[in-house]
Design a protein around this motif. Structure first.
Motif, mmCIF file in Angstrom:
data_model
loop_
_atom_site.group_PDB
_atom_site.id
_atom_site.type_symbol
_atom_site.label_atom_id
_atom_site.label_comp_id
_atom_site.label_asym_id
_atom_site.label_seq_id
_atom_site.Cartn_x
_atom_site.Cartn_y
_atom_site.Cartn_z
ATOM 1 N N ASP A 1 -101.042 71.162 18.235
ATOM 2 C CA ASP A 1 -100.817 71.442 16.815
ATOM 3 C C ASP A 1 -101.580 72.689 16.373
ATOM 4 O O ASP A 1 -101.052 73.542 15.638
ATOM 5 N N LYS A 2 -102.831 72.802 16.807
ATOM 6 C CA LYS A 2 -103.671 73.914 16.383
ATOM 7 C C LYS A 2 -103.213 75.252 16.968
ATOM 8 O O LYS A 2 -103.390 76.304 16.355
ATOM 9 N N LEU A 3 -102.655 75.211 18.181
ATOM 10 C CA LEU A 3 -102.269 76.457 18.845
ATOM 11 C C LEU A 3 -100.861 76.902 18.483
ATOM 12 O O LEU A 3 -100.356 77.884 19.043
ATOM 13 N N ALA A 4 -100.224 76.214 17.546
ATOM 14 C CA ALA A 4 -98.864 76.582 17.155
ATOM 15 C C ALA A 4 -98.804 78.010 16.629
ATOM 16 O O ALA A 4 -97.822 78.739 16.855
ATOM 17 N N LYS A 5 -99.864 78.462 15.920
ATOM 18 C CA LYS A 5 -99.828 79.798 15.330
ATOM 19 C C LYS A 5 -100.061 80.914 16.344
ATOM 20 O O LYS A 5 -99.881 82.084 16.026
ATOM 21 N N VAL B 1 -115.344 74.654 24.253
ATOM 22 C CA VAL B 1 -113.911 74.851 24.427
ATOM 23 C C VAL B 1 -113.646 76.332 24.677
ATOM 24 O O VAL B 1 -114.102 77.188 23.910
ATOM 25 N N GLU B 2 -112.929 76.611 25.755
ATOM 26 C CA GLU B 2 -112.563 77.988 26.090
ATOM 27 C C GLU B 2 -111.041 78.112 26.068
ATOM 28 O O GLU B 2 -110.335 77.316 26.690
ATOM 29 N N LEU B 3 -110.545 79.121 25.363
ATOM 30 C CA LEU B 3 -109.107 79.362 25.237
ATOM 31 C C LEU B 3 -108.756 80.686 25.902
ATOM 32 O O LEU B 3 -109.432 81.699 25.684
ATOM 33 N N THR B 4 -107.721 80.683 26.716
ATOM 34 C CA THR B 4 -107.279 81.892 27.402
ATOM 35 C C THR B 4 -105.779 82.057 27.223
ATOM 36 O O THR B 4 -105.005 81.188 27.626
ATOM 37 N N VAL B 5 -105.377 83.161 26.594
ATOM 38 C CA VAL B 5 -103.959 83.455 26.364
ATOM 39 C C VAL B 5 -103.491 84.437 27.424
ATOM 40 O O VAL B 5 -104.086 85.500 27.616
ATOM 41 N N ARG B 6 -102.410 84.079 28.103
ATOM 42 C CA ARG B 6 -101.856 84.931 29.149
ATOM 43 C C ARG B 6 -100.444 85.350 28.745
ATOM 44 O O ARG B 6 -99.586 84.501 28.504
ATOM 45 N N ASP B 7 -100.253 86.666 28.644
ATOM 46 C CA ASP B 7 -98.928 87.194 28.366
ATOM 47 C C ASP B 7 -98.725 88.453 29.185
ATOM 48 O O ASP B 7 -99.420 88.663 30.184
ATOM 49 N N GLU C 1 -96.338 77.510 27.295
ATOM 50 C CA GLU C 1 -96.987 76.398 27.986
ATOM 51 C C GLU C 1 -98.451 76.298 27.570
ATOM 52 O O GLU C 1 -99.151 77.306 27.441
ATOM 53 N N ILE C 2 -98.928 75.080 27.341
ATOM 54 C CA ILE C 2 -100.329 74.828 27.010
ATOM 55 C C ILE C 2 -100.902 73.891 28.060
ATOM 56 O O ILE C 2 -100.398 72.775 28.240
ATOM 57 N N ALA C 3 -101.923 74.340 28.781
ATOM 58 C CA ALA C 3 -102.547 73.537 29.833
ATOM 59 C C ALA C 3 -103.977 73.200 29.417
ATOM 60 O O ALA C 3 -104.785 74.102 29.178
ATOM 61 N N ILE D 1 -110.529 78.757 18.054
ATOM 62 C CA ILE D 1 -109.239 79.244 17.566
ATOM 63 C C ILE D 1 -109.433 80.353 16.535
ATOM 64 O O ILE D 1 -108.666 81.329 16.501
ATOM 65 N N ASP D 2 -110.456 80.247 15.693
ATOM 66 C CA ASP D 2 -110.734 81.315 14.726
ATOM 67 C C ASP D 2 -111.034 82.625 15.450
ATOM 68 O O ASP D 2 -110.533 83.700 15.063
ATOM 69 N N LYS D 3 -111.854 82.558 16.507
ATOM 70 C CA LYS D 3 -112.173 83.755 17.276
ATOM 71 C C LYS D 3 -110.930 84.299 17.982
ATOM 72 O O LYS D 3 -110.689 85.514 18.006
ATOM 73 N N LEU D 4 -110.145 83.376 18.556
ATOM 74 C CA LEU D 4 -108.946 83.802 19.272
ATOM 75 C C LEU D 4 -107.957 84.479 18.334
ATOM 76 O O LEU D 4 -107.368 85.520 18.678
ATOM 77 N N SER D 5 -107.769 83.919 17.157
ATOM 78 C CA SER D 5 -106.830 84.494 16.194
ATOM 79 C C SER D 5 -107.244 85.903 15.808
ATOM 80 O O SER D 5 -106.401 86.815 15.690
#
Length: 219
Positions: free
Chosen positions: A22-26, A56-62, A2-4, A84-88
């Motif tokens: 599209d960008k978060l597919a990877k 822009v702030e990205l947070t991955v929850r798993d 899910e992407i919110a 996204i570069d930092k997140l990857s």
């Protein structure tokens, strides 16, 4: 997965939402167990910060620790690319750390330097107390510091019992210079922070001092 996507002080167009997906597919390739990615877009109205007006702030929850990255630019599409570069990079680091941990086994901790609380904070000014109404983890409030242009954002997080080693890992994955947690052994509120190179410090609060509220371990 899910992407919110949410906006703070700004609207988010369908075009940008589609671009985010599209960008978060990877992300699913680097974090196959990720259940959700929160994307927060903030617009800064201050004209003096025009070159960083879009954040822009990205947070991955798993199932593991939360992994976060953020970036700012004059355009939100550019800020997204930087984030996204930092997140990857942090997702790769988390994956490699898990592999290395399984290979070496438990019990290997990063170097931690413990200094007295007074020594660390002696030179820092006392913040002015401000009223805030925070009752649920995730709640956040913003207020202005007196007549100054300083704006403080206060957020309530759930304190999780963990070791200093685990707290350092969480801190690295969210890209912060400090991380608050509840020490698993002492049940005291504590913080790890980055020092020089690959060394870290730990601060614990004496919750038994006069006037302190009792602290219990959260499960």
């Amino acid at each position: 997965m899910e992407i919110a996507v949410v906006g703070r002080h700004t609207d988010v167009t369908d075009r940008f939402r589609d671009h985010v997906e599209d960008k978060l597919a990877k992300v699913s390739q680097l974090a196959p167990n990720a259940r959700r990615v929160d994307v927060e877009v903030t617009h800064e109205k201050n004209p003096r910060l025009a070159d960083q007006s879009e954040r822009v702030e990205l947070t991955v929850r798993d199932k593991g620790p939360v992994i976060r990255a953020e970036a700012a630019a004059d355009d939100r599409f550019a800020a997204l690319d930087l984030a996204i570069d930092k997140l990857s990079e942090r997702l790769r680091r988390s994956r490699d750390r898990r592999k290395d941990h399984r290979r070496r086994g438990p019990g290997v901790s990063p170097p931690v330097d413990v200094r007295p609380y007074d020594e660390v904070l002696a030179a820092q000014p006392e913040p002015e107390p401000e009223p805030a109404s925070l009752s649920t983890p995730g709640d956040a409030v913003e207020y202005q510091l007196g007549d100054s242009p300083v704006v403080i954002r206060q957020k309530l997080h759930r304190g999780e019992p963990m070791t200093a080693d685990e707290a350092v890992e969480h801190m690295e994955l969210v890209g912060h210079d400090f991380f608050l947690f509840i020490d698993k052994e002492s049940a005291r509120p504590a913080a790890v922070y980055r020092r020089r190179g690959w060394t870290y410090g730990v601060i614990e609060l004496d919750a038994t001092c006069s006037g302190a509220a009792p602290v219990t371990s959260l499960t």
